[in-house]
Every structure is written in C-alpha cells, then in structure tokens.
Enzyme design. Structure first.
Site: not given
Ligand code: DCP
Length: 679
Positions: A18, A120-121
């Site tokens: 992730d 991103d996963e």
């Molecule tokens: N995203 C989005 N709307 C959401 C959730 C996420 O547009 N409701 C986008 C922005 C994030 C990306 O997807 O950067 C990946 O979401 P993640 O839930 O994996 O969160 P992050 O990568 O930002 O943070 P973490 O390090 O907690 O995974």
C-alpha cells in the site's frame, strides 16, 4: 472472477503493498520542496478550501484528517500546504496518480503474480519466489539480513525487553522455525527488497503486509505506516483477530459491522467464533455468513489475480449545494464532459493494451425538492457500451433518463424543478482483451452491444474461432456483419414523457466530426494496427454526421451480404460508429420503425433492456435470464470507486455490495433471494 482456494493449501506467501499517502507523494515528487512539510491534496472544489483527499504523515501529527476541508485543516495546522488535484474538463483529473500507480506496479510485478487492487494498492503472490529462495538460499544461511527487513514488525514476536531488530534478525535466521514461518521470512526479505526498489525507481515509499492470505496481508499492511512492513505468522492469527475491533476490518466498517455490534454483541472479529456457520448464514445470507465464519478464523481463499490493469474505468463529478444540476441540459453538458474523459481512457486502453470495455454504467445521486421521500436512491443503470464520445453520451443520457424516470415515477418525468442531481458518474466495465484473429475480432466488435449472455457465448465462439480457424486479417471480408440482422439491438430506451425529453432527442451530431477527429488522433497505434488489418468503409465517415433519426442503413440480410472493407484513412472509431449504426439498423428489423420507434417506449424494451443494478441482478450473475443486461459488482475495480466523487462513493459501494447490508434476523433463504426484498 477470483478463485477460492481450499483452506488446507494455506501456506502461500501473499503480500499487500500500500503506497503511503499516495496523492501527496505524487505531488511531492512534482514539487520536491513540499517534502517533509505538512501537506494535503484537496479536491477540485474551492468551497471552504476544498475537501481533503490525501494527508501527509507530517500533517496527520497535527490532527489533520481526510474528512476535513482545507479551511479546517489550516486551523489545526497553519503551515499545511494544500495542493489541488489537477483539473481537466472542469473536474478532477487523476491521470497523474494513475500513471504513478502504474510505475509502481511495473516494479512490483517483477517477483510474482501481481494484482493491481486499486490506484495505490497491489497484491503479490510470492509463493513460488519464496519457495525457491527457501530451497536455494534460505534465510538461516544468510550472513546478513538486510536492514529494511530487520525493521519488519512480526506479529506475536516477544521482545522481552531485547532490541527489536535483534529479535527480528533472530526470527529470520531461526533454523528450527515452522516451515510456513520460513516461507514468510523469505517473502518478507523479497518484499523489503522490492520496497527499496520502488523507492529507488519511483521515489515513493510504501508499506506492506506479508501473510498467508490476502485478507491478513491487507490487514497487516495498514498496521505500521509509513514505509514499514508487517509479518503475520500463522501462530499470531488467533490473537490478532481476538482483539481486532470489527470496525477495523475494512469490509466491516459500515452497516454490517454495526449490525454485528448491535444485533449480535460482536465487538472483535474473534467474537464471531461464537457463532456457527449455519447461524451466520441464517442471519446474513449464505455468502456473507460464510465469509464472516471464515474471517473469524483468519481464512480467506481468494487468489491473487494476475492483473496489472484496472478492471474498469470511471469518471464522475459531484455538484454540492447550489451547484446541483436541475435541468436536463445541464446534466447533458456534464455527461458530455464525463464521456469525453471516459472515451479518452477507453481509447488509450485500446491503444496500449488492446482492451475494450463492454458495459457502460451510470450512477447518480439526487434529491427531490419539497419531497420527504427524496432520500430514495437514484437507480444505477447499465447498458452495453458503444465507443465514441457521441454514442457514449447518447447512451449515458438514455441511462440517466431511465434512472430519472424510475427515481421520480413515470408521471413526474420532465417536470422542471422537482429534482436536483448532486453527483454523476459513469463507468466502463467488463473490459476484455480483444481476441486475436480477425474473424473473432470482427465478431466481437459487431456483437459488443449484445446482452451479456450473448457476449459470453460470443467470446466462447471467438475462442473457438481462434483455435480452429486459419482466417487471416489481411484477406478478411467482414463476414461477421452478416450476424447483425439476427442480433438483438440493445440501444437504451429513452423515456420521452415531458418537455425535456425533446432535448435528449436533439443529437449532438454537429459535434461528431470534431470529437471524432480528436479521438482519431488519440486512437493511435491500436487503431492503426486494426486499420491495417481491416480497413474501413469509405462511406463510414459520412454516416457519422447523419442525424440520428436518419441513421437507417440498408438492412443486411443474414448470410447474404458481405461488405468489403477497403484500406483507407478511416479509423476504428468510424468502424465502431458504423457498426453501432448497423446495430441500430438491425434494431429496425426488430422494430418496424427503426431506432426512432424505441424512443416511444417507457422503461425497458424486449431488445434493449435497462436493468437496475440491484441485489437480485448481482445474485443472478451477468445475465438476468431474459436477455436483460445486468452487472457483476465484483467486476468493478475498487480504483474506480475511489475515483468517484467522495459524496457518492459510499452510496455506490452500498449498491455494489448489498449482500453486506445486514438483513433482518429469521428470514429464510427464499426471502433472501426474493427480488422484492432486495430493492
Ligand atoms: N483517495 C480519494 N478519496 C478517498 C480515499 C482516497 O481520492 N475517499 C485517494 C487519495 C489517496 C489515494 O486515493 O492518496 C489512496 O488512498 P488510501 O486510502 O490508500 O490513503 P493514502 O494512500 O492517502 O494514505 P495511507 O498512507 O493511509 O494509505
């Protein structure tokens, strides 16, 4: 479709990777000056500073959360840097993030079967690589364990006051370790290397979970962030789940988790052990019940799918507060924007990956003015997908009208000021690689507008063709066209009651040449390749510009008429356009008045049924048995959901996974499957 593995084979090595605060990292790579600073990425919407969609770990320390708006984030963290998501066509443009995700995937996919699970996963099945390492070069024989690996977190590892890294090193080097732990140790060494490689190649950090199945790996990857990895030995699973609050399990964060807590008094995943499989099935249905029984034991039989590309493409926008859309023409305008974006992505997928999508789905969120029932959900609608912006827009508009008709009740359709749209999104799914072999391809394209059952049958037929036929592209005459007269047309039916219906009938044919030109350029290599193979009819371009209601082309008689395709300057888009028209004409053979006649119907037609994505359709599979078109929720890439506007993500998720909604106790299985209970 994910394949479930028997529980006994659970000595696989699965990693879930992730990316850390992904959008922020992408923005920081663009502007390195932001590195190390509290940073957040905000949605395209300036109201109260825009909604935060990604928050850096530096900003999280100040209490900045994703649910906040920019103004609120500034209050708790005055130094925060807010970066706006790139914008195109008046809405967020996620291309840069998607491409960054692809960069990561290309690094990670080197070591094992790789499934791109979202933007991103990634899941990796490292079983083979781990087994090879264990056979050839086991960790116990290593002189040095890499630093990144020694920073691993190992669930259930007792430190007893010793240095964590020493304990971890010892765990890696343990000679008499359980075989499955040794495999996990190999997996963890591989993942540590891969994460370093991702950093080197892309400048992004990521976190990982390494376990024996996807569920545990995913759970673990979020436990220690950013830039860390967590290992789940089998011996630690029971304890982990015993204390894991149900709401922490991703799929239990919503109504199902609440029902477990409120109705059953289940607070941790381990608490579920008290219930038999039968009881859970009685309470939540067969699928959800069994799934709950399994997760209580840390069992997850899902295979890592070898898939590096997204399962679907989506484009959406929200219209909060005063921006809500209140006229058909404003909906049409925005659908045009969304269709342009979707079309670009479909063409680039076609160009780069030789894939085409078969289903178009429209989701919307709405409210009725002065109506206490306005919480009623706007129904999602799907239909076979036709390529080209104009056709996408026509179909999206038809889907919208059908949804609106249902949402309001037929007698209200068209009355102004009774409804407002707060979110619109369209998605393209059922993406398949174009079968190789021209005969198959032609069949495929010519029938892409059929029902899913038919499409499946055709896919089979295509496979057969590929294997048994020695037809070559160059000498092809489009035999497949002869099938058209006998096929059903699935053009969506427009609901025309009321004054606004007229507007939907006014087609954007004037725009077609321009749009066509743009897309023609973008179609690029795949188009050229196919053109070289097929050529196209010279009269196709002129047909594109004809008003829709005059689409009629000569009826083709099954098996008699073959159309030669000449090489020329036409493109595959023209080809699509032409075949869509042909399908329209083929509808004429079913409907004496041609496609125009379909506009007179309200709701579904025999030939082109719009089917709501409801529970019964997801249970019934891809075909609803009477030729209608339905939708498999598991075929939707979660990436697409993430791309939908925040405000409607949850709603869409609830539609896509209705089986996770709690059911009333005591209802029997017939009740469960009854369509009337699933609305
Ligand atoms: N995203 C989005 N709307 C959401 C959730 C996420 O547009 N409701 C986008 C922005 C994030 C990306 O997807 O950067 C990946 O979401 P993640 O839930 O994996 O969160 P992050 O990568 O930002 O943070 P973490 O390090 O907690 O995974």
């Amino acid at each position: 479709m994910p394949v479930a593995r028997p529980e006994s084979s659970n000595s696989r090595v699965i990693a879930h990777i992730d990316m850390d605060c992904f959008y922020v990292q992408v923005e920081q790579r663009k502007q390195p000056i932001l590195r190390g600073h509290p940073t957040a990425v905000v949605q395209y919407n300036s109201w109260k500073g825009g909604g935060l969609i990604a928050v850096s770990y530096e900003a999280r320390k100040y209490g900045v959360k994703r649910s906040m708006r920019g103004d609120e984030a500034k209050k708790v963290c005055p130094d925060i840097q807010l970066v706006q998501v790139p914008v195109a066509r008046g809405k967020a443009d996620l291309t840069v993030y998607r491409n960054a995700g692809s960069e990561v995937v290309s690094v990670l996919s080197k070591k094992g079967r790789c499934e791109r699970a979202s933007i991103d996963e990634v899941y990796l099945d490292l079983t083979e690589a781990a087994e090879t390492m264990l056979a050839d070069n086991p960790p116990e024989r290593l002189e040095v364990i890499g630093e990144e690996a020694t920073k691993s977190h190992i669930l259930g590892l007792h430190l007893d006051g010793a240095d964590a890294r020493d304990c971890v090193r010892e765990w890696f080097l343990k000679k008499d370790a359980d075989h499955r732990d040794k495999l996990l140790a190999c997996g963890a060494l591989i993942v540590a290397e891969l994460r370093l490689e991702v950093l080197k190649e892309t400048e992004f950090t990521c976190s990982a979970g390494i376990a024996h199945n996807k569920m545990l790996a995913k759970l673990a990857s979020g436990m220690n962030k950013p830039s860390q990895q967590t290992i789940v030995p089998q011996s630690s699973v029971e304890k982990l789940l015993e204390s894991l609050p149900v709401k922490k399990m991703k799929q239990l964060g919503g109504k199902l988790g609440t029902s477990l807590q409120v109705d059953l008094g289940v607070n941790t995943v381990g608490d579920l052990l008290k219930f038999s499989n039968q009881k859970l099935q009685e309470l939540y249905g067969i699928n959800t019940g069994t799934w709950l029984w399994n997760i209580a034991r840390g069992v997850c039989g899902l295979e890592v799918e070898g898939r590096l590309l997204p399962k679907s493409h989506g484009s959406g926008k929200t219209f909060p507060g005063p921006q809500a859309l209140e006229t058909i023409s404003s909906v049409k305008k925005w659908l045009h924007e969304l269709c342009e974006e979707l079309s670009d992505r479909l063409l680039s997928d076609l160009n780069q990956n030789k894939r085409i999508a078969r289903t178009l789905t429209l989701h919307a969120s709405a409210y009725k003015m002065n109506d206490s029932e306005s919480i009623k959900k706007f129904p999602s609608k799907s239909c076979p997908l036709r390529y080209g912006v104009t056709k996408l827009q026509e179909d999206a508009m038809s889907l919208f009208n059908a949804g609106l008709g249902e949402y309001l009740g037929v007698y209200h359709v068209g009355k102004h000021q009774e409804w407002a749209i707060t979110g619109l999104s369209i998605s393209a799914s059922k993406i398949v690689v174009i079968p190789s072999g021209t005969h198959s391809i032609m069949k495929y394209f010519c029938n892409q507008n059929q029902t899913s059952t038919q499409s499946n049958m055709l896919s089979d037929a295509c496979t057969e063709d590929r294997e048994s036929s020695d037809l070559h592209l160059a000498d092809l005459k489009i035999d497949a066209y002869k099938n058209e007269a006998g096929t059903e047309c699935c053009a969506p039916i427009l609901n025309t009651s009321g004054p606004d219906a007229e507007e939907t009938l006014k087609l954007d044919d004037n725009q077609a040449p321009h749009i066509y030109e743009v897309n023609h350029q973008r179609a690029g290599l795949a188009e050229e390749a196919l053109l070289q193979c097929f050529g196209c009819e010279n009269d196709m371009e002129s047909k594109i510009n004809q008003p829709k209601l005059n689409l009629a082309v000569p009826n083709r008689k099954s098996g008699k008429e073959k159309r030669k395709i000449e090489k020329g300057s036409s493109s595959i888009l023209q080809f699509f356009s032409s075949q869509s028209q042909s399908l329209s004409s083929c509808s004429s053979s079913e409907h004496p008045h041609g496609i125009g006649s379909t506009f007179q119907g309200i709701g579904a037609s025999v030939s082109g049924k719009l089917v709501q994505e409801n529970h019964s359709s997801s249970l019934s599979g891809s075909s609803n048995g009477d030729g209608g078109w339905s939708y498999k929720s598991e075929e939707i890439d979660p990436t697409v959901l993430n791309e939908l506007p925040l405000e409607i993500q949850e709603e869409v998720r609830a539609w896509l996974h209705p089986q996770k909604q709690p059911r009333r106790r005591g209802s029997d299985i017939l009740h469960y499957f009854s369509p009337s209970t699933n609305k």
